[in-house]
Design a protein around this motif. Sequence first.
Motif, short mmCIF file in Angstrom:
data_model
loop_
_atom_site.label_atom_id
_atom_site.label_comp_id
_atom_site.label_asym_id
_atom_site.label_seq_id
_atom_site.Cartn_x
_atom_site.Cartn_y
_atom_site.Cartn_z
N GLU B 20 0.84 -1.20 0.00
CA GLU B 20 0.00 0.00 0.00
C GLU B 20 0.88 1.25 0.00
OE1 GLU B 20 -2.62 0.33 3.32
OE2 GLU B 20 -3.88 1.85 2.36
N SER B 82 -4.58 9.24 -4.46
CA SER B 82 -4.20 10.41 -3.66
C SER B 82 -5.13 10.57 -2.47
CB SER B 82 -4.18 11.67 -4.53
OG SER B 82 -5.47 11.91 -5.05
N GLN B 83 -6.36 10.18 -2.68
CA GLN B 83 -7.31 10.25 -1.57
C GLN B 83 -6.90 9.27 -0.47
OE1 GLN B 83 -11.39 9.58 -2.71
NE2 GLN B 83 -12.03 9.14 -0.60
N ALA B 84 -6.54 8.06 -0.88
CA ALA B 84 -6.11 7.06 0.09
C ALA B 84 -4.85 7.51 0.82
CB ALA B 84 -5.87 5.73 -0.61
N LYS B 85 -4.01 8.22 0.07
CA LYS B 85 -2.78 8.71 0.68
C LYS B 85 -3.08 9.74 1.77
CE LYS B 85 1.52 11.14 -0.40
NZ LYS B 85 2.34 11.75 -1.46
N ARG B 86 -3.95 10.68 1.46
CA ARG B 86 -4.33 11.69 2.46
C ARG B 86 -4.95 11.01 3.69
NH1 ARG B 86 -5.86 14.62 -2.06
NH2 ARG B 86 -8.01 13.85 -1.94
N LYS B 87 -5.78 10.03 3.41
CA LYS B 87 -6.45 9.34 4.52
C LYS B 87 -5.43 8.63 5.42
CE LYS B 87 -9.95 5.80 5.48
NZ LYS B 87 -10.56 4.57 4.94
N LEU B 88 -4.47 7.97 4.79
CA LEU B 88 -3.47 7.23 5.57
C LEU B 88 -2.61 8.19 6.39
CD1 LEU B 88 -2.47 4.50 6.30
CD2 LEU B 88 -0.96 4.51 4.32
N ARG B 90 -3.49 11.10 7.51
CA ARG B 90 -4.32 11.56 8.61
C ARG B 90 -4.37 10.53 9.73
NH1 ARG B 90 -7.97 15.48 8.26
NH2 ARG B 90 -9.38 15.77 10.03
N GLU B 91 -4.50 9.28 9.35
CA GLU B 91 -4.55 8.21 10.35
C GLU B 91 -3.24 8.09 11.11
OE1 GLU B 91 -7.77 5.31 8.02
OE2 GLU B 91 -5.62 4.85 8.03
N GLN B 92 -2.14 8.28 10.39
CA GLN B 92 -0.83 8.24 11.06
C GLN B 92 -0.76 9.29 12.15
OE1 GLN B 92 1.45 6.09 10.81
NE2 GLN B 92 1.13 5.05 8.85
N GLU B 94 -3.27 10.76 13.67
CA GLU B 94 -4.20 10.45 14.76
C GLU B 94 -3.64 9.38 15.69
OE1 GLU B 94 -7.68 9.51 12.57
OE2 GLU B 94 -8.49 11.56 12.62
#
Lengths: 123, 123
Positions: B20, B82-88, B90-92, B94
């Motif tokens: 991923e 790119s959306q998945a990248k932003r999400k990941l 953000r999760e990092q 958090e």
Amino acid sequence: MSWDLQTDRPIYTQLIEQMEIRILSGVYPSGSRLPSVRDMAQEAAVNPNTMQRALSQLEEAGLLVTHRTSGRSVTEDAQMISQAKRKLAREQIETFLENMGRLGFDHAEALLLVSGMLEEMKK
Amino acid sequence: MSWDLQTDRPIYTQLIEQMEIRILSGVYPSGSRLPSVRDMAQEAAVNPNTMQRALSQLEEAGLLVTHRTSGRSVTEDAQMISQAKRKLAREQIETFLENMGRLGFDHAEALLLVSGMLEEMKK
DNA sequence: ATTATTGTATTAAGCGCTTAATACAATAAT
DNA sequence: ATTATTGTATTAAGCGCTTAATACAATAAT
């Protein structure tokens, strides 16, 4: 204080981590006595053997002390605890920066994203 | 690009994570073709079945596309990546803030510690 | 047309983790 | 003195992960 355990990796390692956090954050203060293996196992909904395994490793690491028949307690070496806490915090930061790096963000960008998110959360 | 795999949790989950990251960071760009299951397994020093397991789950997640006999490729939906990248990312952040919180540092303190460490590293 | 490559599926074996059941020695509590 | 509680140890079973070996269908490459 809940024990939420995932199924994607060994329970005993998760118990070790969570116990360590409880010790370093003062939930189980330096010198305080822990519940018995059986009690802690029941509280965590885990087999006593599994809890025993985790606790004995924490003892090996020096965070816990065992008193044969009167249970276990957190080490009285408060300095060791605060040192371990600083070390763990440092490692958390390093892993975070490393993870962000793998995603393509350098250190400065990572810092910006953190402060940006904190700004958002204020609103 | 090395595949360093730990023994403390399932290999296939680690393969999923690392794949991923490679996709989101552009190591395997949108639309590019991947090596065959057998080749990737050999490169990661892992059984083909294990690699297959990881790849099929990444396909299920929508990051990969399978062309029956001509291999797999990364999805051409660049926006999704790119959306998945932003999400990941953000999760990092958090998880990092959550971990620091468990150690007893609030958000402001965590941010300070990060910038502090970056200052140190400059020297 | 033939061959090589692709993803995929199946079966068996080994391994560590986890649970369950049980037991023991040491000693604190009564 | 007796009882309850403590950590500890052992054995057997089940489970998922991983590997190894093997095979198959589809199709790109030759």
